[in-house]
Structures are given as structure tokens and as C-alpha cells.
Design a protein around this motif. Sequence first.
Motif, PDB file in Angstrom:
ATOM      1  N   ARG A 296       0.829  -1.208   0.000  1.00 36.45           N
ATOM      2  CA  ARG A 296       0.000   0.000   0.000  1.00 36.45           C
ATOM      3  C   ARG A 296       0.860   1.253   0.000  1.00 36.45           C
ATOM      4  NH1 ARG A 296      -2.932  -3.063   4.119  1.00 36.45           N
ATOM      5  NH2 ARG A 296      -4.721  -4.088   3.124  1.00 36.45           N
ATOM      6  N   ARG A 302      -3.281   2.278  -1.455  1.00 39.99           N
ATOM      7  CA  ARG A 302      -4.257   1.304  -1.927  1.00 39.99           C
ATOM      8  C   ARG A 302      -3.595  -0.047  -2.196  1.00 39.99           C
ATOM      9  NH1 ARG A 302      -6.656   4.469  -6.994  1.00 39.99           N
ATOM     10  NH2 ARG A 302      -4.431   4.950  -7.214  1.00 39.99           N
ATOM     11  N   ASP A 303      -4.422  -1.077  -2.351  1.00 33.98           N
ATOM     12  CA  ASP A 303      -3.880  -2.382  -2.719  1.00 33.98           C
ATOM     13  C   ASP A 303      -3.282  -2.345  -4.120  1.00 33.98           C
ATOM     14  OD1 ASP A 303      -4.692  -3.364  -0.309  1.00 33.98           O
ATOM     15  OD2 ASP A 303      -6.365  -4.539  -1.082  1.00 33.98           O
TER      16      ASP A 303
END
Length: 358
Positions: A296, A302-303
Motif C-alpha cells: 500500500r 491502496r492495494d
Amino acid sequence: MSRPDVRHGRGAPENRTPTRFNLPVREADGDWLDAREALDDGPPPLRTTVTVEKPKTIITRNTSPDIGFDRSINPYRGCEHGCIYCFARPTHAYHDLSPGLDFESKLFAKPDAAALLRTELGKSGYDVRPIALGTNTDPYQPIEARWRITRSVLEVLAETRHPLTITTNSDRVTRDIDILAPMAADGLASVAISVTSLTPDISRTLEPRAPSGRKRLAAVRALSAAGIPVTVAIAPVVPGITDHEVEQIVAAAAEAGASGTFFLPVRLPHEVAPLFRAWLDEHFPDRADKVMNIIRALRGGRDNDPNFFTRLQGFGPWAELMATRLRVAAAKHGLNREKKKLRTDLFVPPQGPQLRLL
């Protein structure tokens, strides 16, 4: 605790149902449930099936500004190698199949690929640029030994003197040295072999049905000895799992005769992210949170980062550190000194039913 439904020898720990296309929820195939009820020691081995696909064209075009090719060929859909990180997994959702176990066991083959390619290359006004093989799923996965679709495509490209690149994580590419070596001598072919880990225990879970890293390095050596330009791709690098091996892989690549190397941090688009997290929980529960936190960090919190120019290399301190480590290691071993472009001026359109006049 290990999950009782995990299939040994497969990459995905589950067959998570795709949800992006409002497809019906499927817990598991009916025959899987029936067979499991008859056993006390877990599910039976998962069989690989191959479905013939009949596309109308075989060359896929793209306009992505951060990819070094504008056309590619994928002889197969799905991949039996079962690499948990594979960014192509979500494509199986288009077929109402799971990006999990379905992706690595329910495969599609395109036996008409060579004929379709011959037709497309023979069209008036065809603009020659290198065709990339292996951009989505591996062209040298195990079923290639039987179907030989990749080889049939290479035969057409060799006949027409059309430039090509190959990306694979299999040593099976050496079976086609007889085609690739003469093409490489004319500046028409190059190969990239992915080596993600040289640690057997990691490879067995990360890429359960792909050849070992040592076998891939042996393929690098064989290709290089045949005069075929070969690059080692450390792709993907999984932080906290494989990143400590970067310098070792670069050194081994140079010793095997590779001319270059590069890295890509792991990408987790769409359904790959939950599958990857489930894989971490199964195989690396002691560091699962650490791994996801680093991912992340290099993906903007974020992924996955889908944005052009940052999606492939990531950004932030971790990405910068990895780029520096690779650059230093490559320089130490004399890699990445030059990259030659493939020739496009030798192309000869394929002959049609009627022979061309001399």
C-alpha cells in the motif's frame, strides 16, 4: 491454521466468485462438492481442462503509454503455472469463471492462432512492429507441450521475418531455440525470462506449477549460448517475501549470460488483491500485515494503483530503494549497458493461396 479447502500444488487458496459483472454466486463446482463429501481428508486433486477457443483475430492491440509494445499474441487464456500474483487472473471473470482456481485449471487454447496470424500479416497496409508473446498468460505453460500453439505462431513469424519478443517464466522456451536462434541472428527476436525467487520453499507456494528459478537460469544460459538476447525480469518483487533476493538474482542472471535485468513490484488488480491476501494468511501469516502495508505504501495507500506510469514501478521510498538496489547490482555485474532495437525492415508478407510472382 491451514484451511481445509486449500488445494496442494495450486496457487490460489480459494475459488473466489467474481463480482464485477453481476455474475451468479458460485460457492464451488457441483462435482467438487460431491467428491469432497465422499472424502474425510479434504478435496480431491483438481484436474486441468482445456477448452478450444475460436477467436476471429489473434493480434491484440493496445495504446497504453507506459508499455513498450503496441501489439501482442496470447495463445492461451488462463495459466496452469498458478502464480498467485498473476495480474491476468481477473480476465477469467469475463467468462463467468473464478480468477482463483478456475484461472489455473480451466484453460482455453487457440489452435487457429497461426492461421489467423497469417491472415492478419497478409493484409494490405500492415504496419510492422514487434509482436509480444506472453504479455497476459504464459505461452510456455505445460499445455504448450501438447498443443504447440506458441511454436506454430513462431513458425509464421520466422517465415515472414517478423520481429517478436517473448516473456515467460518457463524453461520450455528452449525447445524453440531452433526457430529463435536464426531469428535472433537477424535481429528479430529477444526473450525475457522471469525469475522471482531462488528459494525452493517460496517458489513452491508463489508459483506452484512453474519451473524452478534454477531451471529458468539454465534456460537463460542456453538461450544466451545460442545467440538469443535474453533479459531476466525480477517480476514481480514481493516485499517482505522475495525482495531480499534481488542482488542474488541479478548476480545469477549475469553469470548465466543475461544481457539485462529489470524489476516490477507486485500488482494486485481487482480480484487478485483478495486472493493474494488469502494466500498470505495461508503461507505467511507471520508477516501478512507487513507485506500488505509495504504494498500500500508504494501504491498510494491502496492495494493497487491502476494509473499509467506509476502502476508498473510504484512510487515512494520503497520503490526508489528497490530501483537503486537494482541499478547498483546491474552496474556491478555489467548488465543493462545497451539495448538493441529489433529490426522491422526484413518483413516479407506471407504467401496467399496463389504464389507471389518473382
